[in-house]
Scaffold this motif. Structure first.
Motif, PDB file in Angstrom:
ATOM      1  N   SER A  27     -14.621  -0.298   4.361  1.00 38.67           N
ATOM      2  CA  SER A  27     -13.384   0.295   3.879  1.00 38.67           C
ATOM      3  C   SER A  27     -12.187  -0.227   4.670  1.00 38.67           C
ATOM      4  O   SER A  27     -12.297  -0.566   5.846  1.00 38.67           O
ATOM      5  CB  SER A  27     -13.450   1.821   3.998  1.00 38.67           C
ATOM      6  N   ASP A  28     -11.026  -0.285   4.010  1.00 39.10           N
ATOM      7  CA  ASP A  28      -9.783  -0.710   4.636  1.00 39.10           C
ATOM      8  C   ASP A  28      -8.984   0.507   5.068  1.00 39.10           C
ATOM      9  O   ASP A  28      -8.881   1.496   4.327  1.00 39.10           O
ATOM     10  CB  ASP A  28      -8.922  -1.514   3.657  1.00 39.10           C
ATOM     11  N   LEU A  29      -8.388   0.427   6.247  1.00 35.35           N
ATOM     12  CA  LEU A  29      -7.550   1.499   6.758  1.00 35.35           C
ATOM     13  C   LEU A  29      -6.098   1.046   6.865  1.00 35.35           C
ATOM     14  O   LEU A  29      -5.822  -0.133   7.088  1.00 35.35           O
ATOM     15  CB  LEU A  29      -8.031   1.944   8.144  1.00 35.35           C
ATOM     16  N   MET A  30      -5.182   1.999   6.719  1.00 33.16           N
ATOM     17  CA  MET A  30      -3.764   1.739   6.920  1.00 33.16           C
ATOM     18  C   MET A  30      -3.166   2.811   7.804  1.00 33.16           C
ATOM     19  O   MET A  30      -3.597   3.973   7.771  1.00 33.16           O
ATOM     20  CB  MET A  30      -3.020   1.699   5.576  1.00 33.16           C
ATOM     21  N   LEU A  31      -2.189   2.425   8.584  1.00 29.96           N
ATOM     22  CA  LEU A  31      -1.496   3.355   9.462  1.00 29.96           C
ATOM     23  C   LEU A  31      -0.480   4.150   8.641  1.00 29.96           C
ATOM     24  O   LEU A  31       0.261   3.582   7.832  1.00 29.96           O
ATOM     25  CB  LEU A  31      -0.787   2.591  10.581  1.00 29.96           C
ATOM     26  N   ASP A  32      -0.449   5.457   8.840  1.00 32.34           N
ATOM     27  CA  ASP A  32       0.504   6.292   8.116  1.00 32.34           C
ATOM     28  C   ASP A  32       1.936   5.930   8.530  1.00 32.34           C
ATOM     29  O   ASP A  32       2.210   5.626   9.694  1.00 32.34           O
ATOM     30  CB  ASP A  32       0.237   7.765   8.421  1.00 32.34           C
ATOM     31  N   THR A  61      -7.496   5.937   4.452  1.00 32.96           N
ATOM     32  CA  THR A  61      -8.267   4.889   3.784  1.00 32.96           C
ATOM     33  C   THR A  61      -7.461   4.303   2.646  1.00 32.96           C
ATOM     34  O   THR A  61      -7.071   5.008   1.711  1.00 32.96           O
ATOM     35  CB  THR A  61      -9.598   5.453   3.250  1.00 32.96           C
ATOM     36  N   ASN A  62      -7.199   3.005   2.725  1.00 34.13           N
ATOM     37  CA  ASN A  62      -6.446   2.310   1.683  1.00 34.13           C
ATOM     38  C   ASN A  62      -7.360   1.869   0.554  1.00 34.13           C
ATOM     39  O   ASN A  62      -7.035   2.029  -0.621  1.00 34.13           O
ATOM     40  CB  ASN A  62      -5.726   1.105   2.285  1.00 34.13           C
ATOM     41  N   ASN A  63      -8.517   1.323   0.903  1.00 35.83           N
ATOM     42  CA  ASN A  63      -9.531   0.920  -0.074  1.00 35.83           C
ATOM     43  C   ASN A  63     -10.883   1.439   0.386  1.00 35.83           C
ATOM     44  O   ASN A  63     -11.385   1.012   1.431  1.00 35.83           O
ATOM     45  CB  ASN A  63      -9.583  -0.609  -0.222  1.00 35.83           C
ATOM     46  N   LYS A  64     -11.460   2.364  -0.352  1.00 31.07           N
ATOM     47  CA  LYS A  64     -12.753   2.924   0.002  1.00 31.07           C
ATOM     48  C   LYS A  64     -13.861   2.029  -0.522  1.00 31.07           C
ATOM     49  O   LYS A  64     -13.928   1.730  -1.702  1.00 31.07           O
ATOM     50  CB  LYS A  64     -12.895   4.331  -0.578  1.00 31.07           C
ATOM     51  N   ARG A  65     -14.722   1.604   0.414  1.00 27.41           N
ATOM     52  CA  ARG A  65     -15.806   0.720   0.016  1.00 27.41           C
ATOM     53  C   ARG A  65     -17.134   1.283   0.547  1.00 27.41           C
ATOM     54  O   ARG A  65     -17.231   2.453   0.868  1.00 27.41           O
ATOM     55  CB  ARG A  65     -15.527  -0.692   0.515  1.00 27.41           C
TER      56      ARG A  65
END
Length: 289
Positions: A27-32, A61-65
Motif C-alpha cells: 500500500s502507498d502512504l501519504m502525509l496529511d 493510505t493513498n492506494n490500498k493494496r
C-alpha cells in the motif's frame, strides 16, 4: 524465536547487500496536509536521531493494496507495521530508531536508520560525477566487507543516506523466515561476484540492449509514444521502458545489469528522455490488487 537465537542464526558473515524497497503490491502512504513543514518527518533522514523532536505525524493510505507489512512512503524512510516492528526491533535495535506514526486504521512505525557506515570501496565502485566534478550518484556499488560489522542488518552510507537504505543477507533471511511480505530485495553487491562474472554480466547486458535495438520496429517521438501509452501500449528506448498501469499511473522502468527492469513512478520525466526515439514493446503486467 528468541533474540539470542536470531543473532546466532543471522549474525554470521554474509556476502550480499541489498537496497531496501517496498514492492508494487504494498500500500502507498501519504502525509496529511495538516502536518507542519517543520515536522522532523519533512526533514532529511541522514542517520541522526529524530526522537527528541518527534511527535506522531498523521499519514493515510493513498492506494490500498495487498500488503501492509512494509507500506510505501519515501525512499530512505521505511515504514513497518506493528507486527514487523515487534519481530525486528529486538534484533536491529542498535541500528534503528523506532518512530511512531498516526494512521486512521493501522499501527505503523517509521524506521530511522542511524547506522551509517563508511564501507564503500571507491577504487572498485563506479561513480557518476557532475559537470563540475562533484559526486552525482553511484552507477555500481562495491562494499568493503571488512568495514561492515558481522552482525549488521540495516545500514546507510553518507552519500545516499537521504534516499537509500541497505540491508544485508541476514536481514533478508530474517524477513523470509517470518513470512513478512511487501519488500523487494534489489541486490546491489555480492562479494562472491568475481571480475570474470562481472565481465560476463556486462556482455550479457550489452547483448540484451543490442537485441532490443535490432528488434525495434517503427520509432516514435516522445509525444507520439505518450499517445500509444494512453492506448494501453508499452514503449521502450534503449534501457528505458514506459507504460501506464490500469489505474492510469505512469511507470518508468530501467533495465538493470541482472536483465530485470527496476520500476518506479516518476514525479516527472527526465528531460533527456523527451528527446529519445521510442518504439512499441510488450506490455509488462503490473501487479495491483
Amino acid at each position: 524465536m528468541s533474540t539470542n537465537y536470531a543473532m546466532q542464526r543471522y549474525g554470521g558473515r554474509k556476502t550480499k547487500v541489498y537496497s531496501l524497497r517496498s514492492n508494487e503490491d504494498s500500500s502507498d502512504l501519504m502525509l496529511d496536509k495538516s502536518v507542519s513543514a517543520e515536522h522532523p518527518i519533512e526533514l532529511k533522514f541522514k542517520g541522526q536521531s529524530k526522537m527528541p523532536m518527534w511527535t506522531p505525524p498523521l499519514l493515510y493510505t493513498n492506494n490500498k493494496r495487498k500488503y501492509n507489512d512494509f507500506p510505501r512512503y519515501l525512499s530512505g524512510q521505511p515504514i513497518v507495521s506493528e507486527k514487523v516492528k515487534d519481530i525486528l526491533f529486538p534484533i536491529i535495535a542498535e541500528e534503528v530508531e523506532i518512530l511512531p506514526l498516526a494512521h486512521p486504521e493501522l499501527n505503523l512505525f517509521m524506521l530511522n536508520i542511524t547506522n551509517v557506515i563508511d564501507c564503500v570501496d571507491y577504487n572498485r565502485s563506479e561513480i557518476k560525477l557532475t559537470g563540475k566534478g562533484n559526486f552525482a550518484r553511484f552507477i555500481k556499488f562495491v562494499f568493503d566487507f571488512s568495514k561492515i560489522p558481522e552482525k549488521t542488518y540495516m545500514f546507510k552510507i553518507k552519500e545516499t543516506a537521504v534516499v537509500q537504505v541497505f540491508v544485508t543477507e541476514a536481514f533478508k533471511d530474517l524477513v523470509e523466515l517470518h513470512g513478512l511480505k511487501g519488500l523487494d530485495f534489489s541486490e546491489v553487491y555480492d562479494s562472491a561476484f568475481t571480475s570474470e562474472k562481472e565481465e560476463e554480466q556486462k556482455r550479457n547486458y550489452q547483448a540484451a540492449l543490442d537485441s532490443i535495438e535490432h528488434s525495434k520496429g517503427t520509432e516514435f517521438s516522445y509525444d507520439e509514444a505518450r499517445i500509444l501509452m494512453e492506448q494501453g501500449k508499452a514503449v521502450a528506448s534503449g534501457k528505458w521502458k514506459m507504460q501506464y498501469d490500469e489505474k492510469g499511473e505512469l511507470w518508468l522502468g530501467e533495465l538493470m545489469l541482472d536483465l530485470k527492469y527496476e520500476w518506479g513512478r516518476p514525479v516527472y520525466i527526465p528531460p533527456i528522455l523527451l528527446g529519445y526515439a521510442w518504439h512499441e514493446v510488450d506490455f509488462t503486467q503490473m501487479k495491483h490488487t
